[in-house]
Design an enzyme around this catalytic site. Sequence first.
Site, PDB file in Angstrom:
ATOM      1  N   VAL A  97       0.933  -0.718   0.088  1.00  0.00           N
ATOM      2  CA  VAL A  97       0.257   0.158  -0.146  1.00  0.00           C
ATOM      3  C   VAL A  97       0.992   1.137  -0.403  1.00  0.00           C
ATOM      4  CG1 VAL A  97      -1.829   0.596   0.966  1.00  0.00           C
ATOM      5  CG2 VAL A  97      -1.900  -1.610   1.166  1.00  0.00           C
TER       6      VAL A  97
ATOM      7  N   PRO B  47       2.825   4.316  -0.828  1.00  0.00           N
ATOM      8  CA  PRO B  47       3.114   5.079   0.166  1.00  0.00           C
ATOM      9  C   PRO B  47       2.028   5.955   1.144  1.00  0.00           C
ATOM     10  CG  PRO B  47       3.002   6.600  -1.636  1.00  0.00           C
ATOM     11  CD  PRO B  47       2.528   5.623  -2.607  1.00  0.00           C
ATOM     12  N   ASP B  48       0.947   4.926   0.805  1.00  0.00           N
ATOM     13  CA  ASP B  48       0.072   5.239   2.081  1.00  0.00           C
ATOM     14  C   ASP B  48       0.141   5.604   3.321  1.00  0.00           C
ATOM     15  OD1 ASP B  48      -0.984   4.600  -0.478  1.00  0.00           O
ATOM     16  OD2 ASP B  48      -2.894   5.179   0.171  1.00  0.00           O
ATOM     17  N   HIS B  49       1.179   4.747   3.710  1.00  0.00           N
ATOM     18  CA  HIS B  49       1.095   5.184   5.393  1.00  0.00           C
ATOM     19  C   HIS B  49       1.962   5.727   5.731  1.00  0.00           C
ATOM     20  CE1 HIS B  49      -0.751   0.730   4.720  1.00  0.00           C
ATOM     21  NE2 HIS B  49      -1.374   1.615   6.092  1.00  0.00           N
TER      22      HIS B  49
END
Length: 771
Positions: A552, A554-556
């Site tokens: 996921v 670079p969302d976090h």
Amino acid sequence: MSTNLPLRGLRVLDLTSGAAEACGRYLADLGADVLLVEPPGGSPSRADSIGFGLRNANKRGVVLDLTEAQGRERLLTLAGEVDIVVESLPREVLAAGVTPEALLAAHPGLVVVSVTDFGRTGPYADYVGTDAVLAAMGGVLSRSGLPGRPPLLPPSGIVAQTVAVHAALAALVALAKRLRTGAGELVDVSAFEAVVHGFDPGFGTQGSAAAGRKESFPRDRPDAAAFYPVFPCADGHVRIALLAPRQWQSMFDWLGRPEEFADPKYNHIAVRFEASDRLHPLIAAHFANTPRAELVAEGTRRGIPISAVLSPSEVLAADHFAASGALVDAEIVDGVSARVPHGYLSVDGERAGLRHRAPRVGEHDGEPLPAADRLTSVDLPGDGEGPLSGLRVLDLGVIVFGAELTRLLADQGADVLKIENSAFPDGLRQTRKNSTMNASFAWGARNKRGLGLDLRSEEGRAIVRELVRTADVVTGNFKPGTLESLGLSFEQLVEINPRIIVSDSSAFGSRGPWSDRMGYGPLVRGACGVSTLWRYPEGDPDHDTYCDGSTVYPDHIAAHVGAVGVVAALLNRARTGRGAGLELAQADVAVVHLGPLLAQESLYPGSVGPARAPEPGGAGAGVYPCAGDDEWVVVDVRDEADAKRLAEVTGGEALEAWTAGRTPAEAAQVLQAAGVPAGPMLRLPDQLTDPQLVERGAFRTLEHPELKAPIPTNAHLARFSTIPDPPLRPAPLPGEHTVEIATHELGFDEARVAALIEAGVLQVPAAPDAD
């Protein structure tokens, strides 16, 4: 220096070397005066001039010999003149008495952030954790590469930058607490834990595409090619990310409405995943003879999430990054200029990015610390335990980035109101059919309150504007222009509350030719060069298989970047009384993380590509098979000294043969004991029983009445000396706290609340089904 940068006046003493230097760089980008302390002759990390230059731009630099009494005395004096010390000191300096505890004892009001590979305690405390080792143990490797093939390490740099941003957030959280209480803080940041919890956590929020995958954690590495497929076209590759039913319907129309896929069941992500062996060849044939630019333009026009898959050289040449200011030509270290990233985010329209090159060795010796308008307090009401207690955040965000940004704030005591419309539930709620709660939402919305509200109605928007009068922060992550269309942009809200801070994020930002594109993490990775670098090397038969589909990123970590910006703006508001408009493009996060590789490519065209395994006896990181089925260990040889130690351990036996006779844990333990960086590939469930993570209490148990069983969850941002671990209040059901908020925060009487509920403007939890 710009007066808009929120950390101006903050003084930071940087005692780091290597990857941890990027923590101070981000604080410097935001305006802090960061003084880098190097040993005589300069830091060993200067051997990588490009990486050193990017990690240390915007800093000043001095030389101190901390093995000598005079140097240590000067350091203690400097520590008394700063707010934060960030350290990753070598053992010989720690042995000489320069320890975090000693610094804090000498200056009880200091924030000391200790960044180590595995933490300052626990059985791995003396282990060495490089980018590759941390990727293996942090869960990244186990979700990468094709089943039956060796797993693939992610592109160099993105793991290290994850750790640096994580440390920067921990530093500012500790500073907020210090400004409240006057007492200093020792912050123990473990790079291992930062990757486990901050890169792409297995026990954390997932995107809406998780509807197509099981929430359990199978042992086999996933074949992620079908998740966010990449298709060849006339002049390269494109990627699509079909999540919402309307996006699939647009794709269905584009394909000419093939009868085979006319059944409404294909509106569901899970069904399309199951049919990918038939659907994807159809899309591939449709795209094969059309140029990338035409496909992206037409897909965008149709509302289909699509992006070109670019190489590093194409990223450097992209008009978008030039127009948005994300990439600039600049000197980064004395005598070295390159095309490089220009910072993570913008503050009030100004990029908080590169201002001057990294310092020469000892360039600022003898200079006094500059006079500054120091941060001396925070102006937050309340006396709750959390450093951010008293803050109110209006959370309009969605899916992973939106959830994580405000979860980080809620964990530190902020009162986060999760605003959502039951007609358009957050994608995190949609990971299971007919459910208002699942593990993903429970992770991302813990410690928040839920307000059900129809923002499409004028009355609903008026209610948000009323809440803004007493709020501190508003967050959203939509396509550029969405907040403006709702009357909720910074320029509009600051007229209501001059102290408001608005964090607006999107995939590609509001400036540049890509600003109108829909964006999800997979498209960002494709457009920024991450996908091209996260595959098997040239010459491998699977070279054209892109292996980043199950992450996921670079969302976090982009959410961490945004949280640093929000906390910095809050600290600045205590001094100025003014709010701030923050803008973050997730694409810029990926570009910053690939900065050294992009700079290298700009200086030496054609030199950057997917990583190759090191030659036998050579330097570099490799993935090696171990005893058992699909068991692997990463070994990272940094230099000749590591190569010599490795040869002594293996006795001249080929490394692949040596590891094959041992389990990953056994191989890593022997190599680490000899000083060679190594780490087993940990699958996600392995993290729950890993001795280091267990010893340091990295996980806790989260309970929710709507879940069948308790779930493991991130225990804390870092190990703080006095800041307690966050509470674990359950995530709200849709509209769970609507009446409470309308009554207490808005002052509505019972009749008005009832009328607004009847009109659908306010929303409350649905009544349970009758038996």
